[in-house]
Design an enzyme around this catalytic site. Structure first.
Site, PDB file in Angstrom:
ATOM      1  N   HIS A 166      -8.917  16.341 -11.382  1.00 13.40           N
ATOM      2  CA  HIS A 166      -8.898  14.908 -11.058  1.00 13.40           C
ATOM      3  C   HIS A 166     -10.032  14.461 -10.139  1.00 13.40           C
ATOM      4  O   HIS A 166     -10.070  13.305  -9.708  1.00 13.40           O
ATOM      5  CB  HIS A 166      -7.552  14.549 -10.411  1.00 13.40           C
ATOM      6  CG  HIS A 166      -6.391  14.876 -11.287  1.00 13.40           C
ATOM      7  ND1 HIS A 166      -5.743  16.086 -11.233  1.00 13.40           N
ATOM      8  CD2 HIS A 166      -5.790  14.173 -12.279  1.00 13.40           C
ATOM      9  CE1 HIS A 166      -4.783  16.109 -12.125  1.00 13.40           C
ATOM     10  NE2 HIS A 166      -4.783  14.970 -12.780  1.00 13.40           N
ATOM     11  N   ARG A 185      -4.730  11.594   6.860  1.00 13.04           N
ATOM     12  CA  ARG A 185      -4.311  10.425   6.095  1.00 13.04           C
ATOM     13  C   ARG A 185      -4.451   9.191   6.965  1.00 13.04           C
ATOM     14  O   ARG A 185      -4.107   9.209   8.156  1.00 13.04           O
ATOM     15  CB  ARG A 185      -2.852  10.611   5.660  1.00 13.04           C
ATOM     16  CG  ARG A 185      -2.180   9.353   5.200  1.00 13.04           C
ATOM     17  CD  ARG A 185      -0.900   9.569   4.421  1.00 13.04           C
ATOM     18  NE  ARG A 185      -0.066   8.390   4.447  1.00 13.04           N
ATOM     19  CZ  ARG A 185      -0.343   7.249   3.821  1.00 13.04           C
ATOM     20  NH1 ARG A 185      -1.441   7.134   3.084  1.00 13.04           N
ATOM     21  NH2 ARG A 185       0.465   6.214   3.898  1.00 13.04           N
ATOM     22  N   GLY A 197      -3.051   5.505   6.585  1.00 12.78           N
ATOM     23  CA  GLY A 197      -2.218   4.715   5.683  1.00 12.78           C
ATOM     24  C   GLY A 197      -1.574   3.526   6.356  1.00 12.78           C
ATOM     25  O   GLY A 197      -1.769   3.276   7.552  1.00 12.78           O
ATOM     26  N   THR A 198      -0.790   2.815   5.571  1.00 13.00           N
ATOM     27  CA  THR A 198       0.006   1.712   6.103  1.00 13.00           C
ATOM     28  C   THR A 198       1.474   2.128   6.097  1.00 13.00           C
ATOM     29  O   THR A 198       1.868   3.042   5.369  1.00 13.00           O
ATOM     30  CB  THR A 198      -0.183   0.427   5.280  1.00 13.00           C
ATOM     31  OG1 THR A 198       0.211   0.661   3.923  1.00 13.00           O
ATOM     32  CG2 THR A 198      -1.630  -0.032   5.307  1.00 13.00           C
ATOM     33  N   GLU A 240       6.705   5.265   5.089  1.00  9.57           N
ATOM     34  CA  GLU A 240       5.507   5.374   4.253  1.00  9.57           C
ATOM     35  C   GLU A 240       5.827   6.361   3.137  1.00  9.57           C
ATOM     36  O   GLU A 240       6.991   6.713   2.944  1.00  9.57           O
ATOM     37  CB  GLU A 240       4.253   5.711   5.077  1.00  9.57           C
ATOM     38  CG  GLU A 240       4.306   6.990   5.876  1.00  9.57           C
ATOM     39  CD  GLU A 240       3.846   8.192   5.100  1.00  9.57           C
ATOM     40  OE1 GLU A 240       2.649   8.298   4.825  1.00  9.57           O
ATOM     41  OE2 GLU A 240       4.690   9.074   4.794  1.00  9.57           O
ATOM     42  N   MET A 241       4.813   6.845   2.399  1.00 11.41           N
ATOM     43  CA  MET A 241       5.152   7.568   1.175  1.00 11.41           C
ATOM     44  C   MET A 241       4.369   8.860   0.927  1.00 11.41           C
ATOM     45  O   MET A 241       4.449   9.407  -0.174  1.00 11.41           O
ATOM     46  CB  MET A 241       4.985   6.620  -0.031  1.00 11.41           C
ATOM     47  CG  MET A 241       5.872   5.385   0.063  1.00 11.41           C
ATOM     48  SD  MET A 241       5.653   4.229  -1.300  1.00 11.41           S
ATOM     49  CE  MET A 241       6.353   5.137  -2.669  1.00 11.41           C
ATOM     50  N   GLU A 242       3.602   9.369   1.890  1.00  8.89           N
ATOM     51  CA  GLU A 242       2.763  10.545   1.589  1.00  8.89           C
ATOM     52  C   GLU A 242       2.687  11.635   2.664  1.00  8.89           C
ATOM     53  O   GLU A 242       2.397  12.788   2.345  1.00  8.89           O
ATOM     54  CB  GLU A 242       1.307  10.115   1.277  1.00  8.89           C
ATOM     55  CG  GLU A 242       1.116   9.285   0.026  1.00  8.89           C
ATOM     56  CD  GLU A 242       1.330   7.796   0.263  1.00  8.89           C
ATOM     57  OE1 GLU A 242       1.407   7.385   1.447  1.00  8.89           O
ATOM     58  OE2 GLU A 242       1.443   7.043  -0.714  1.00  8.89           O
ATOM     59  N   SER A 298       1.999  -2.348   8.576  1.00  7.64           N
ATOM     60  CA  SER A 298       1.568  -3.464   7.727  1.00  7.64           C
ATOM     61  C   SER A 298       2.683  -4.479   7.493  1.00  7.64           C
ATOM     62  O   SER A 298       2.421  -5.595   7.034  1.00  7.64           O
ATOM     63  CB  SER A 298       1.105  -2.931   6.367  1.00  7.64           C
ATOM     64  OG  SER A 298       2.147  -2.177   5.777  1.00  7.64           O
ATOM     65  N   ASP A 299       3.920  -4.090   7.781  1.00  7.48           N
ATOM     66  CA  ASP A 299       5.033  -5.003   7.553  1.00  7.48           C
ATOM     67  C   ASP A 299       6.253  -4.531   8.349  1.00  7.48           C
ATOM     68  O   ASP A 299       6.281  -3.406   8.823  1.00  7.48           O
ATOM     69  CB  ASP A 299       5.366  -5.121   6.066  1.00  7.48           C
ATOM     70  CG  ASP A 299       5.550  -3.768   5.432  1.00  7.48           C
ATOM     71  OD1 ASP A 299       4.554  -3.192   4.947  1.00  7.48           O
ATOM     72  OD2 ASP A 299       6.677  -3.251   5.463  1.00  7.48           O
TER      73      ASP A 299
HETATM   74  O1  LIG Z   1      -1.547   2.063   2.487  1.00  4.85           O
HETATM   75  P1  LIG Z   1      -1.249   3.386   1.883  1.00  4.85           P
HETATM   76  O2  LIG Z   1      -2.090   4.476   2.437  1.00  4.85           O
HETATM   77  O3  LIG Z   1      -1.268   3.373   0.370  1.00  4.85           O
HETATM   78  O4  LIG Z   1       0.260   3.752   2.335  1.00  4.85           O
HETATM   79  C1  LIG Z   1       1.447   2.995   2.097  1.00  4.85           C
HETATM   80  O5  LIG Z   1       1.264   1.916   1.178  1.00  4.85           O
HETATM   81  C2  LIG Z   1       1.774   2.240  -0.113  1.00  4.85           C
HETATM   82  C3  LIG Z   1       2.916   1.305  -0.443  1.00  4.85           C
HETATM   83  O6  LIG Z   1       2.496   0.003  -0.416  1.00  4.85           O
HETATM   84  C4  LIG Z   1       2.232   3.697  -0.028  1.00  4.85           C
HETATM   85  O7  LIG Z   1       1.186   4.533  -0.475  1.00  4.85           O
HETATM   86  C5  LIG Z   1       2.522   3.837   1.449  1.00  4.85           C
HETATM   87  O8  LIG Z   1       2.545   5.145   1.961  1.00  4.85           O
HETATM   88  O1  LIG Z   2       5.760   2.803   2.155  1.00  3.52           O
HETATM   89  C1  LIG Z   2       5.669   1.751   2.775  1.00  3.52           C
HETATM   90  C2  LIG Z   2       4.424   1.237   3.216  1.00  3.52           C
HETATM   91  C3  LIG Z   2       4.377   0.064   3.885  1.00  3.52           C
HETATM   92  N1  LIG Z   2       5.523  -0.591   4.102  1.00  3.52           N
HETATM   93  C4  LIG Z   2       6.718  -0.113   3.697  1.00  3.52           C
HETATM   94  O2  LIG Z   2       7.748  -0.748   3.913  1.00  3.52           O
HETATM   95  N2  LIG Z   2       6.750   1.026   3.035  1.00  3.52           N
END
Ligand SMILES: O=P(O)(O)O[C@H]1O[C@H](CO)[C@@H](O)[C@H]1O
Ligand SMILES: O=c1cc[nH]c(=O)[nH]1
Length: 234
Positions: A4, A87, A89-90, A179-181, A203-204
């Site tokens: 990739h 990383r 991220g948000t 977050e997700m990672e 971010s929120d």
């Molecule tokens: O802004 P990134 O780095 O993508 O991180 C956050 O934003 C995404 C979701 O909107 C998910 O990937 C989460 O982990």
């Molecule tokens: O994974 C995420 C990223 C930003 N905001 C969220 O609520 N979840």
């Protein structure tokens, strides 16, 4: 070349910043790196290498979620000898004293992901940041007069959870944000003996429902970018 990533060995630095959003990678390359060269556009997951204060640094998108970051980090660790992965991220805040635009240094990452269930056969691994990177990032942020929050986050497989109030369970246990990672990055760094950290900008808010725009998330969360770059070259 890996499956990739269209880079040759040596095209990618030992230290890399990993935003989820490939356009955040482009923004960092164009605004913070000297002489950036794009090494990847496979699937538009953009990757660049340049220098920061004279030291070689890469920045590459990972996409959203654990399955996506898992692919990139596996390839970066196995095939490109990346040694330090940060990383940027948000995240969504789930604590009243963590506000939108605050910086969070993720000391650890809880997860509901199936990935670690598969790996550890239902046992619970504790994905943890590298202490020296966490300490450096904290010191850089404080020295710049910022107020980073340090604690645990949750790396969820679901952005849109079945139960919209599920975050309250994590909040009760002191987790700072969603977050997700990060959990997958930390788990793979432990497996391959590499250094890792996640630096996040809120971010929120799950509490106030305040949100930021995609443009803001792409281009204005520069404090975490600066802290990540200083930590990357330390
Ligand atoms: O802004 P990134 O780095 O993508 O991180 C956050 O934003 C995404 C979701 O909107 C998910 O990937 C989460 O982990
Ligand atoms: O994974 C995420 C990223 C930003 N905001 C969220 O609520 N979840």
């Amino acid at each position: 070349m890996s499956i990739h990533i269209a880079a040759k060995k040596g095209d990618i630095a030992e230290a890399i910043l990993l935003p989820g959003d490939p356009l955040r990678a482009k923004f960092i390359a164009e605004n913070f790196l000297e002489n950036p060269v794009q090494y990847n556009d496979v699937r538009n997951i953009l990757g660049y290498t340049g220098t920061y204060k004279g030291k070689k640094v890469s920045v590459q998108g990972t996409g959203m979620g654990i399955p996506s970051i898992s692919i990139y980090v596996n390839e970066l660790f196995r095939e490109y000898d990346v040694k330090r992965a940060i990383r940027i991220g948000t995240a969504g805040t789930i604590q009243k004293d963590v506000k939108v635009r605050d910086m969070v240094l993720a000391m650890s990452a809880c997860t509901d992901s199936g990935a670690n269930n598969i790996r550890f056969g239902g046992r619970s691994f504790a994905p943890t940041a590298t202490f020296s990177l966490l300490k450096k990032a904290y010191e850089v942020a404080v020295q710049k007069g910022w107020d980073p929050k340090v604690g645990s986050v949750v790396s969820s497989d679901m952005f849109y959870t079945e139960d919209p109030e599920e975050w309250k369970m994590w909040a009760k246990y002191g987790v700072l944000g969603l977050e997700m990672e990060a959990a997958e990055l930390y788990t793979l760094a432990a497996k391959y003996g590499r250094e890792c950290l996640a630096i996040l900008t809120i971010s929120d808010s799950m509490i106030s429902h305040e949100v930021t725009t995609a443009e803001e998330r792409q281009t204005t969360f520069t404090q975490m970018m600066e802290v990540a770059l200083e930590t990357a070259i330390s």
